[in-house]
Write a protein that holds these residues in place. Structure first.
Motif, PDB file in Angstrom:
ATOM      1  N   MET A   1       0.932  -1.335  -0.071  1.00 14.11           N
ATOM      2  CA  MET A   1       0.036   0.126   0.008  1.00 14.11           C
ATOM      3  C   MET A   1       0.900   1.185   0.021  1.00 14.11           C
ATOM      4  O   MET A   1       1.961   1.400   0.515  1.00 14.11           O
ATOM      5  CB  MET A   1      -0.976   0.165   1.325  1.00 14.11           C
ATOM      6  CG  MET A   1      -1.770  -1.015   1.140  1.00 14.11           C
ATOM      7  SD  MET A   1      -2.990  -1.148   2.824  1.00 14.11           S
ATOM      8  CE  MET A   1      -3.995   0.299   2.500  1.00 14.11           C
ATOM      9  N   ALA A   2       0.369   2.229  -0.558  1.00 15.39           N
ATOM     10  CA  ALA A   2       1.171   3.657  -0.754  1.00 15.39           C
ATOM     11  C   ALA A   2       1.214   4.104   0.833  1.00 15.39           C
ATOM     12  O   ALA A   2       0.259   3.962   1.600  1.00 15.39           O
ATOM     13  CB  ALA A   2       0.512   4.402  -1.592  1.00 15.39           C
ATOM     14  N   ILE A   3       2.256   4.787   0.864  1.00 13.84           N
ATOM     15  CA  ILE A   3       2.601   5.313   2.305  1.00 13.84           C
ATOM     16  C   ILE A   3       2.112   6.661   2.381  1.00 13.84           C
ATOM     17  O   ILE A   3       2.477   7.375   1.528  1.00 13.84           O
ATOM     18  CB  ILE A   3       4.274   5.103   2.802  1.00 13.84           C
ATOM     19  CG1 ILE A   3       4.508   3.579   2.774  1.00 13.84           C
ATOM     20  CG2 ILE A   3       4.364   5.966   4.072  1.00 13.84           C
ATOM     21  CD1 ILE A   3       6.081   3.464   2.733  1.00 13.84           C
ATOM     22  N   ALA A   4       1.378   6.965   3.239  1.00 18.24           N
ATOM     23  CA  ALA A   4       0.687   8.332   3.327  1.00 18.24           C
ATOM     24  C   ALA A   4       1.145   9.059   4.822  1.00 18.24           C
ATOM     25  O   ALA A   4       1.102  10.074   5.040  1.00 18.24           O
ATOM     26  CB  ALA A   4      -0.853   8.177   3.565  1.00 18.24           C
ATOM     27  N   HIS A   5       1.603   8.159   5.858  1.00 16.47           N
ATOM     28  CA  HIS A   5       2.203   8.723   6.995  1.00 16.47           C
ATOM     29  C   HIS A   5       3.233   7.925   7.350  1.00 16.47           C
ATOM     30  O   HIS A   5       3.563   6.679   7.133  1.00 16.47           O
ATOM     31  CB  HIS A   5       1.216   8.216   8.188  1.00 16.47           C
ATOM     32  CG  HIS A   5      -0.233   8.384   7.694  1.00 16.47           C
ATOM     33  ND1 HIS A   5      -0.831   9.667   7.826  1.00 16.47           N
ATOM     34  CD2 HIS A   5      -1.313   7.520   7.163  1.00 16.47           C
ATOM     35  CE1 HIS A   5      -2.099   9.619   7.275  1.00 16.47           C
ATOM     36  NE2 HIS A   5      -2.233   8.502   7.146  1.00 16.47           N
ATOM     37  N   VAL A   6       4.490   8.787   8.060  1.00 17.77           N
ATOM     38  CA  VAL A   6       5.883   8.159   8.244  1.00 17.77           C
ATOM     39  C   VAL A   6       5.911   8.596   9.588  1.00 17.77           C
ATOM     40  O   VAL A   6       5.655   9.699  10.307  1.00 17.77           O
ATOM     41  CB  VAL A   6       7.057   8.860   7.531  1.00 17.77           C
ATOM     42  CG1 VAL A   6       8.159   8.288   8.138  1.00 17.77           C
ATOM     43  CG2 VAL A   6       6.861   8.395   6.001  1.00 17.77           C
ATOM     44  N   VAL A   7       5.875   7.645  10.586  1.00 19.69           N
ATOM     45  CA  VAL A   7       6.164   7.773  11.958  1.00 19.69           C
ATOM     46  C   VAL A   7       7.602   7.263  12.544  1.00 19.69           C
ATOM     47  O   VAL A   7       8.246   6.384  12.326  1.00 19.69           O
ATOM     48  CB  VAL A   7       5.356   6.747  12.818  1.00 19.69           C
ATOM     49  CG1 VAL A   7       5.304   7.076  14.130  1.00 19.69           C
ATOM     50  CG2 VAL A   7       3.933   7.147  12.386  1.00 19.69           C
ATOM     51  N   PHE A   8       8.369   8.441  12.959  1.00 13.86           N
ATOM     52  CA  PHE A   8       9.746   8.060  13.609  1.00 13.86           C
ATOM     53  C   PHE A   8       9.919   7.997  15.000  1.00 13.86           C
ATOM     54  O   PHE A   8       9.356   8.547  15.728  1.00 13.86           O
ATOM     55  CB  PHE A   8      10.539   9.549  13.509  1.00 13.86           C
ATOM     56  CG  PHE A   8      11.173   9.638  12.011  1.00 13.86           C
ATOM     57  CD1 PHE A   8      12.323   9.518  11.650  1.00 13.86           C
ATOM     58  CD2 PHE A   8      10.067  10.131  11.164  1.00 13.86           C
ATOM     59  CE1 PHE A   8      12.810   9.793  10.505  1.00 13.86           C
ATOM     60  CE2 PHE A   8      10.794  10.378   9.775  1.00 13.86           C
ATOM     61  CZ  PHE A   8      12.135  10.332   9.479  1.00 13.86           C
ATOM     62  N   ASP A   9      10.751   6.872  15.512  1.00 18.56           N
ATOM     63  CA  ASP A   9      11.150   6.888  16.775  1.00 18.56           C
ATOM     64  C   ASP A   9      12.288   7.840  16.885  1.00 18.56           C
ATOM     65  O   ASP A   9      12.549   8.507  15.917  1.00 18.56           O
ATOM     66  CB  ASP A   9      11.779   5.118  16.828  1.00 18.56           C
ATOM     67  CG  ASP A   9      12.351   5.091  18.225  1.00 18.56           C
ATOM     68  OD1 ASP A   9      12.015   5.534  19.485  1.00 18.56           O
ATOM     69  OD2 ASP A   9      13.696   4.527  18.418  1.00 18.56           O
ATOM     70  N   ILE A  10      12.630   7.990  18.277  1.00 20.24           N
ATOM     71  CA  ILE A  10      13.480   9.006  18.515  1.00 20.24           C
ATOM     72  C   ILE A  10      15.005   8.708  18.809  1.00 20.24           C
ATOM     73  O   ILE A  10      15.789   8.929  18.215  1.00 20.24           O
ATOM     74  CB  ILE A  10      12.886  10.159  19.459  1.00 20.24           C
ATOM     75  CG1 ILE A  10      11.443  10.827  19.000  1.00 20.24           C
ATOM     76  CG2 ILE A  10      13.649  11.229  20.060  1.00 20.24           C
ATOM     77  CD1 ILE A  10      10.870  11.598  19.814  1.00 20.24           C
ATOM     78  N   GLY A  11      15.115   7.878  20.126  1.00 18.90           N
ATOM     79  CA  GLY A  11      16.230   7.488  20.589  1.00 18.90           C
ATOM     80  C   GLY A  11      16.850   6.469  19.595  1.00 18.90           C
ATOM     81  O   GLY A  11      16.317   5.568  19.443  1.00 18.90           O
ATOM     82  N   LYS A  12      18.080   6.808  19.305  1.00 17.25           N
ATOM     83  CA  LYS A  12      19.148   6.160  18.226  1.00 17.25           C
ATOM     84  C   LYS A  12      18.621   6.044  17.010  1.00 17.25           C
ATOM     85  O   LYS A  12      18.938   5.162  16.104  1.00 17.25           O
ATOM     86  CB  LYS A  12      19.250   4.500  18.885  1.00 17.25           C
ATOM     87  CG  LYS A  12      19.832   4.688  20.264  1.00 17.25           C
ATOM     88  CD  LYS A  12      20.235   3.140  20.781  1.00 17.25           C
ATOM     89  CE  LYS A  12      21.108   3.200  21.951  1.00 17.25           C
ATOM     90  NZ  LYS A  12      21.339   1.566  22.297  1.00 17.25           N
ATOM     91  N   VAL A  13      17.436   6.763  16.515  1.00 20.13           N
ATOM     92  CA  VAL A  13      17.048   7.286  15.318  1.00 20.13           C
ATOM     93  C   VAL A  13      17.340   8.701  15.091  1.00 20.13           C
ATOM     94  O   VAL A  13      17.916   9.068  13.978  1.00 20.13           O
ATOM     95  CB  VAL A  13      15.666   6.822  15.050  1.00 20.13           C
ATOM     96  CG1 VAL A  13      15.126   7.204  13.620  1.00 20.13           C
ATOM     97  CG2 VAL A  13      15.420   5.239  15.546  1.00 20.13           C
ATOM     98  N   LEU A  14      16.845   9.585  15.808  1.00 22.75           N
ATOM     99  CA  LEU A  14      16.978  10.926  15.646  1.00 22.75           C
ATOM    100  C   LEU A  14      18.148  11.663  16.744  1.00 22.75           C
ATOM    101  O   LEU A  14      18.749  12.549  16.356  1.00 22.75           O
ATOM    102  CB  LEU A  14      15.889  11.855  15.689  1.00 22.75           C
ATOM    103  CG  LEU A  14      14.710  11.427  14.726  1.00 22.75           C
ATOM    104  CD1 LEU A  14      13.480  11.902  15.034  1.00 22.75           C
ATOM    105  CD2 LEU A  14      15.189  12.170  13.473  1.00 22.75           C
ATOM    106  N   ILE A  15      18.061  11.085  17.925  1.00 19.41           N
ATOM    107  CA  ILE A  15      19.239  11.369  18.776  1.00 19.41           C
ATOM    108  C   ILE A  15      20.040  10.084  19.427  1.00 19.41           C
ATOM    109  O   ILE A  15      19.483   9.331  19.448  1.00 19.41           O
ATOM    110  CB  ILE A  15      18.350  12.387  19.957  1.00 19.41           C
ATOM    111  CG1 ILE A  15      17.543  11.562  20.673  1.00 19.41           C
ATOM    112  CG2 ILE A  15      17.986  13.615  19.239  1.00 19.41           C
ATOM    113  CD1 ILE A  15      16.901  12.192  21.933  1.00 19.41           C
TER     114      ILE A  15
END
Length: 204
Positions: free
Chosen positions: A1-15
């Protein structure tokens, strides 16, 4: 299915996150420090703060087990900011590319309520997505199915059209079990390639 929403974790992904960094001066011996973080202020102990337990309760519980380590136990919260010393700038750039392209982006994190607000002060990009589900606020943690369902309900997502990014294999599997698409984060360049392959608007 086409992706309409992206959900990020934070620890060890963004910081970056590493509890050892708060104890280099307090426990300079590597073996003693590792034992303290495995047995006294362990990952499992800290996860209960992500589930909503207060630091006062957490410290009291740990001090009851190890009354001779009271100062070191309290240092876990006092020195918390040292555990998150820098952002993963290349991942933050991807986050901002998605936002600039009009992709719906939110965040879903296992984080204590108060330390998350502290992190937002240190790293303002944590305020730039449409919103964040913080485990400590709702007393649910990944990879429990309930936290994914709560995020879907809170932000009006369609699970099959939602892509989750997390460094933890267990949390990725938890998202898939909730009907989401999911990829495990290993490095920013790999994330960029994965998103590009899925048709999301990021530069090669």
């Amino acid at each position: 299915m086409a992706i309409a929403h992206v959900v990020f974790d934070i620890g060890k992904v963004l910081i970056h996150y590493d509890p050892h960094l708060a104890f280099f001066e307090i426990l300079p011996d590597a073996a003693e420090r590792a034992a303290f973080l495995a047995e006294v202020c362990s990952h499992e102990w800290n996860l209960e703060q992500d589930r909503g337990r207060s630091w006062e309760e957490a410290e009291a519980e740990a001090i009851a087990r190890h009354p001779d380590r009271a100062d070191e136990i309290r240092a876990f919260r006092t020195n918390w900011a040292k555990m998150v010393p820098y952002a993963y700038d290349d991942t933050v750039a991807i986050l901002r590319e998605l936002l600039a392209a009009g992709v719906d982006v939110t965040m879903l994190t296992n984080f204590a309520s108060d330390t998350f607000r502290e992190a937002q002060g240190i790293y303002p990009f944590l305020t730039e997505s449409r919103g964040v589900t913080v485990s400590g606020d709702i007393r649910l943690i990944k990879p429990d199915r309930a936290i994914y369902d709560h995020h879907v309900e809170s932000f009006g997502l369609t699970p099959g059209n939602t892509l989750f990014i997390d460094d933890s294999a267990a949390n990725v599997e938890g998202a898939r079990a909730a009907g989401w698409q999911a990829i495990q984060f290993v490095a920013p360049h790999q994330l960029r390639a994965d998103l590009k392959a899925l048709g999301l608007p990021v530069a090669a």
